[in-house]
Scaffold this active site. Structure first.
Site, PDB file in Angstrom:
ATOM      1  N   ASP A 113       2.923  -2.951   4.194  1.00 16.75           N
ATOM      2  CA  ASP A 113       2.806  -1.631   4.734  1.00 16.75           C
ATOM      3  C   ASP A 113       4.095  -1.501   5.268  1.00 16.75           C
ATOM      4  OD1 ASP A 113       0.114  -0.451   4.634  1.00 16.75           O
ATOM      5  OD2 ASP A 113      -0.181  -2.451   5.513  1.00 16.75           O
TER       6      ASP A 113
ATOM      7  N   GLU B  38      -7.015 -12.613   5.761  1.00 20.31           N
ATOM      8  CA  GLU B  38      -5.964 -12.160   6.532  1.00 20.31           C
ATOM      9  C   GLU B  38      -6.352 -12.191   7.810  1.00 20.31           C
ATOM     10  OE1 GLU B  38      -5.549  -8.019   6.220  1.00 20.31           O
ATOM     11  OE2 GLU B  38      -3.816  -7.764   7.205  1.00 20.31           O
TER      12      GLU B  38
ATOM     13  N   HIS C 165       1.090  -1.124   0.105  1.00 18.81           N
ATOM     14  CA  HIS C 165       0.047   0.168  -0.020  1.00 18.81           C
ATOM     15  C   HIS C 165       0.817   1.520   0.036  1.00 18.81           C
ATOM     16  CE1 HIS C 165      -3.422  -2.464   1.205  1.00 18.81           C
ATOM     17  NE2 HIS C 165      -2.520  -3.201   1.672  1.00 18.81           N
TER      18      HIS C 165
HETATM   19  N1  ADE Z   1      -4.667  -1.185   4.114  1.00 23.07           N
HETATM   20  C1  ADE Z   1      -3.344  -1.209   4.486  1.00 23.07           C
HETATM   21  N2  ADE Z   1      -2.823  -2.300   4.983  1.00 23.07           N
HETATM   22  C2  ADE Z   1      -3.771  -3.032   5.218  1.00 23.07           C
HETATM   23  C3  ADE Z   1      -3.846  -4.582   5.503  1.00 23.07           C
HETATM   24  N3  ADE Z   1      -2.708  -5.358   5.834  1.00 23.07           N
HETATM   25  N4  ADE Z   1      -4.982  -5.297   5.562  1.00 23.07           N
HETATM   26  C4  ADE Z   1      -6.153  -4.518   5.107  1.00 23.07           C
HETATM   27  N5  ADE Z   1      -6.073  -3.316   4.610  1.00 23.07           N
HETATM   28  C5  ADE Z   1      -4.859  -2.530   4.662  1.00 23.07           C
HETATM   29 ZN    ZN Z   2      -2.423  -5.353   2.076  1.00 21.33          ZN
END
Ligand code: ADE
Ligand code: ZN
Length: 340
Positions: A276, A197, A16
């Site tokens: 991230d 996730e 992201h």
């Molecule tokens: N936005 C940024 N990182 C994210 C993640 N790991 N899962 C969901 N949305 C996100």
């Molecule tokens: Zn992500």
């Protein structure tokens, strides 16, 4: 081995852009734009990077993203990250951006996309890094908002390869976004979605069936469902896995418990990604190095993960061949047979 992992050609398919905002740049942009941050120093900010779950992180991530205001800000963010990619021999990138995190603060979507696209263009010219940009919808908002966002992006669609789905997963199932994904497909965009996730394996099924995605972002909880794993293997549906992220967000208590290599050995097309990196302690190489340290990643497995990243990418066929050849040459130069 660390040098090998850093020099290995690879693709980043799950990052992201807002999550590449390093604390120093966050402070610089806050100062540039006259925005007050609720932290006195870089140290105070990074001390807050202790996350109990995904939502803890997202609260800080959206707060940080609010320093991004101008086209130059989006350019600087993207360019700083691309230079790190270059230093780690990341040859191809498919970053996400979250337009709603900006348009909801009054920033025009064109400002966001043109700043990002200009940096991606310069990276192709100056660094040889190819790219495909993914516009991600925030799943904690409603589908109407996602549709409005797709409409706002109408003039910019030539800069965008695919749509994605991110933000708070639990309670926001993929099927909530079936119509906007259908509209995106009609515009010729490819589809990916975060699923599995924190959310259950059922969300991975839904992403495949309701959203018709060609890739699943994360997807690690698919391992709880053997029939789903079978489908991922048979249809060669990639999972863009983010090891450091999963440990930082407490999906797994320690890297030694991460299932990525189990999935790889089962025959799933898994890839390594950073998610991230400014918040989770590392970019691409650091993710590979963590796997080597805690899961005894072999050179053969590392090369297979890199090959998967090229296969799973949206690069055009000629570029894919070029990338695979680069990897072959790298493997040969290190005396490893990639196909074995
Ligand atoms: N936005 C940024 N990182 C994210 C993640 N790991 N899962 C969901 N949305 C996100
Ligand atoms: Zn992500």
């Amino acid at each position: 081995m660390n040098e090998f992992l850093n020099a290995m050609p690879k693709a980043e398919l799950h990052v992201h852009l807002e999550g590449t905002l390093e604390p120093e740049l966050m402070f610089e942009l806050a100062w540039r734009n006259g925005i007050a941050l609720p932290f006195d120093s870089v140290e105070a900010l990074t001390a807050a990077y202790q996350f109990g779950n995904l939502q803890d992180f997202l609260d800080l991530y959206y707060q940080g993203a609010a320093v991004l205001q101008t086209e130059q800000d989006f350019y600087d963010l993207t360019w700083a990250w691309l230079q790190r990619c270059h230093a780690q021999n990341v040859q191809h990138v498919e970053p996400f951006f979250d337009p709603q995190a900006h348009t909801h603060r009054g920033v025009d979507i064109g400002t966001v996309i043109s700043g990002i696209s200009q940096a991606l263009y310069d990276a192709q010219k100056q660094l040889g890094i190819s790219s495909q940009l993914i516009m991600s919808f925030l799943r904690h908002l409603d589908e109407e908002d996602a549709i409005a966002t797709l409409n706002q992006a109408e003039l910019w669609l030539e800069c965008i390869a695919a749509v994605g789905l991110d933000s708070s997963e639990q309670g926001n199932p993929p099927e909530k976004f079936a119509r906007v994904f259908e509209l995106a497909r009609q515009q010729g965009l490819r589809c990916v979605a975060h699923a599995g996730e924190e959310g259950p394996a059922a969300y991975v099924w839904q992403a495949l069936d309701s959203l018709q995605v060609s890739r699943i972002d994360h997807g690690v909880r698919a391992i709880e469902d053997p029939a789903l794993i079978q489908r991922l293997i048979e249809q060669r549906i990639p999972l863009t896995v983010c090891p450091l992220s999963n440990v930082r967000l407490q999906v797994y208590p320690h890297m030694s418990k991460h299932p990525i290599l189990t999935l790889l050995e089962q025959g799933v097309c898994v890839t390594v990604n950073s998610d991230d990196p400014a918040y989770f302690g590392g970019y691409m190489s650091e993710n590979f190095i963590a796997l080597q340290r805690d899961l005894n990643l072999t050179t053969q497995q590392a090369l297979q993960l890199a090959a998967n990243s090229f296969e799973a990418s949206f690069a055009d066929p000629e570029r894919k061949t070029q990338l695979q050849q680069q990897l072959q040459a790298f493997a040969q130069a290190h005396g490893v047979n990639l196909a074995a």
